[in-house]
Write an enzyme that holds these catalytic residues in place. Structure first.
Site, PDB file in Angstrom:
ATOM      1  N   GLY A 106       0.776  -1.231   0.000  1.00 62.41           N
ATOM      2  CA  GLY A 106       0.000   0.000   0.000  1.00 62.41           C
ATOM      3  C   GLY A 106       0.805   1.277   0.000  1.00 62.41           C
ATOM      4  O   GLY A 106       0.230   2.367   0.067  1.00 62.41           O
ATOM      5  N   GLN A 107       2.135   1.192  -0.084  1.00 63.19           N
ATOM      6  CA  GLN A 107       2.957   2.404  -0.060  1.00 63.19           C
ATOM      7  C   GLN A 107       2.735   3.217  -1.326  1.00 63.19           C
ATOM      8  O   GLN A 107       2.776   2.679  -2.438  1.00 63.19           O
ATOM      9  CB  GLN A 107       4.440   2.029   0.078  1.00 63.19           C
ATOM     10  CG  GLN A 107       5.354   3.243   0.240  1.00 63.19           C
ATOM     11  CD  GLN A 107       6.798   2.852   0.538  1.00 63.19           C
ATOM     12  OE1 GLN A 107       7.119   1.676   0.702  1.00 63.19           O
ATOM     13  NE2 GLN A 107       7.669   3.843   0.604  1.00 63.19           N
ATOM     14  N   THR A 108       2.478   4.508  -1.163  1.00 60.77           N
ATOM     15  CA  THR A 108       2.234   5.380  -2.319  1.00 60.77           C
ATOM     16  C   THR A 108       3.322   6.436  -2.495  1.00 60.77           C
ATOM     17  O   THR A 108       3.489   6.955  -3.600  1.00 60.77           O
ATOM     18  CB  THR A 108       0.864   6.085  -2.201  1.00 60.77           C
ATOM     19  OG1 THR A 108       0.846   6.855  -0.994  1.00 60.77           O
ATOM     20  CG2 THR A 108      -0.275   5.093  -2.196  1.00 60.77           C
ATOM     21  N   VAL A 109       4.025   6.802  -1.425  1.00 60.88           N
ATOM     22  CA  VAL A 109       5.122   7.770  -1.524  1.00 60.88           C
ATOM     23  C   VAL A 109       6.437   7.021  -1.349  1.00 60.88           C
ATOM     24  O   VAL A 109       6.646   6.348  -0.330  1.00 60.88           O
ATOM     25  CB  VAL A 109       4.993   8.880  -0.457  1.00 60.88           C
ATOM     26  CG1 VAL A 109       6.212   9.793  -0.472  1.00 60.88           C
ATOM     27  CG2 VAL A 109       3.718   9.691  -0.682  1.00 60.88           C
ATOM     28  N   HIS A 113       8.499   6.389   5.494  1.00 65.59           N
ATOM     29  CA  HIS A 113       7.737   7.170   6.479  1.00 65.59           C
ATOM     30  C   HIS A 113       6.968   6.236   7.391  1.00 65.59           C
ATOM     31  O   HIS A 113       6.601   5.128   7.000  1.00 65.59           O
ATOM     32  CB  HIS A 113       6.782   8.149   5.788  1.00 65.59           C
ATOM     33  CG  HIS A 113       5.915   7.527   4.751  1.00 65.59           C
ATOM     34  ND1 HIS A 113       6.363   7.257   3.475  1.00 65.59           N
ATOM     35  CD2 HIS A 113       4.641   7.076   4.811  1.00 65.59           C
ATOM     36  CE1 HIS A 113       5.396   6.688   2.775  1.00 65.59           C
ATOM     37  NE2 HIS A 113       4.328   6.555   3.564  1.00 65.59           N
ATOM     38  N   HIS A 115       3.554   6.212   9.864  1.00 64.50           N
ATOM     39  CA  HIS A 115       2.313   6.920  10.189  1.00 64.50           C
ATOM     40  C   HIS A 115       2.055   6.842  11.698  1.00 64.50           C
ATOM     41  O   HIS A 115       2.153   5.759  12.294  1.00 64.50           O
ATOM     42  CB  HIS A 115       1.113   6.260   9.498  1.00 64.50           C
ATOM     43  CG  HIS A 115       1.140   6.296   7.999  1.00 64.50           C
ATOM     44  ND1 HIS A 115       0.388   7.188   7.271  1.00 64.50           N
ATOM     45  CD2 HIS A 115       1.799   5.531   7.090  1.00 64.50           C
ATOM     46  CE1 HIS A 115       0.580   6.969   5.970  1.00 64.50           C
ATOM     47  NE2 HIS A 115       1.435   5.968   5.832  1.00 64.50           N
TER      48      HIS A 115
HETATM   49  P1  AMP Z   1       1.745   5.703   2.096  1.00 65.54           P
HETATM   50  O1  AMP Z   1       0.498   5.337   1.361  1.00 65.54           O
HETATM   51  O2  AMP Z   1       2.027   4.828   3.297  1.00 65.54           O
HETATM   52  O3  AMP Z   1       2.919   5.808   1.158  1.00 65.54           O
HETATM   53  O4  AMP Z   1       1.480   7.117   2.721  1.00 65.54           O
HETATM   54  C1  AMP Z   1       1.765   8.312   2.080  1.00 65.54           C
HETATM   55  C2  AMP Z   1       1.127   9.381   2.899  1.00 65.54           C
HETATM   56  O5  AMP Z   1       1.659  10.620   2.476  1.00 65.54           O
HETATM   57  C3  AMP Z   1      -0.393   9.472   2.727  1.00 65.54           C
HETATM   58  O6  AMP Z   1      -1.030   9.317   4.006  1.00 65.54           O
HETATM   59  C4  AMP Z   1      -0.616  10.846   2.149  1.00 65.54           C
HETATM   60  O7  AMP Z   1      -1.759  11.478   2.661  1.00 65.54           O
HETATM   61  C5  AMP Z   1       0.647  11.582   2.548  1.00 65.54           C
HETATM   62  N1  AMP Z   1       1.046  12.673   1.676  1.00 65.54           N
HETATM   63  C6  AMP Z   1       1.106  12.657   0.330  1.00 65.54           C
HETATM   64  N2  AMP Z   1       1.576  13.838  -0.128  1.00 65.54           N
HETATM   65  C7  AMP Z   1       1.826  14.601   0.964  1.00 65.54           C
HETATM   66  C8  AMP Z   1       2.318  15.920   1.165  1.00 65.54           C
HETATM   67  N3  AMP Z   1       2.656  16.714   0.145  1.00 65.54           N
HETATM   68  N4  AMP Z   1       2.439  16.382   2.434  1.00 65.54           N
HETATM   69  C9  AMP Z   1       2.102  15.598   3.478  1.00 65.54           C
HETATM   70  N5  AMP Z   1       1.621  14.350   3.356  1.00 65.54           N
HETATM   71  C10 AMP Z   1       1.485  13.842   2.121  1.00 65.54           C
END
Ligand code: AMP
Ligand code: ZN
Length: 141
Positions: A106-109, A113, A115
């Site tokens: 589920g990682q999107t960034v 990081h 949470h």
């Molecule tokens: P994940 O899906 O675990 O990779 O989580 C990525 C998180 O980054 C998500 O909860 C997003 O809401 C958060 N996110 C994405 N872009 C930004 C941003 N520019 N500033 C702060 N949080 C962000």
């Protein structure tokens, strides 16, 4: 050679392929809290009010690339933020600490990081199972 330069750009977040979290780390913004090798800032699309992300200053792919100092600073950040959140909001009655490692999980960034998600009684009808909900059908047991 070309490939390795391209990959390097992607990993470090240069002008060509900027990494969102690298930009936040480098921004020096006041709402980016410093924890040595790590920073913390509020999630832009929070699951709940006070949802923080704890992020290494180095561009790393996921949690398992953190070194000992970064892991230690992560724990310190999580503990510190927990106290700060509890002091600020007496309605917080629990927390989820979660890490998505890899697209499959589920990682999107693509910058590591953690949470920290504050929870309040009644924020969802049946919270039982918590992080087991990554596979919704398996949340309850
Ligand atoms: P994940 O899906 O675990 O990779 O989580 C990525 C998180 O980054 C998500 O909860 C997003 O809401 C958060 N996110 C994405 N872009 C930004 C941003 N520019 N500033 C702060 N949080 C962000
Ligand atoms: Zn990055």
């Amino acid at each position: 050679m070309t490939t390795s330069v391209a990959m390097s750009s992607q990993r470090t977040g240069t002008a060509d392929t900027p990494c969102t979290f690298c930009r936040i780390v480098r921004s020096g913004a006041r709402d980016v809290r410093d924890f040595g090798t790590m920073v913390a800032f509020l999630d832009a699309y929070p699951v709940s009010e006070g949802h923080f992300l704890v992020v290494p200053k180095r561009h790393l792919a996921d949690y398992f690339e953190l070194n000992d100092a970064e892991q230690s600073d992560s724990v310190r950040a999580l503990r510190d933020l927990r106290v700060t959140l509890l002091e600020a909001d007496s309605n917080i009655t629990g927390f989820n600490v979660g890490v998505n490692c890899g697209v499959t999980a589920g990682q999107t960034v693509e910058h590591a990081h953690i949470h920290l998600i504050p929870r309040r009684r009644g924020d969802t009808p049946d919270p039982r199972g918590g992080v087991r909900g990554v596979i919704p059908a398996k949340m309850s047991y």
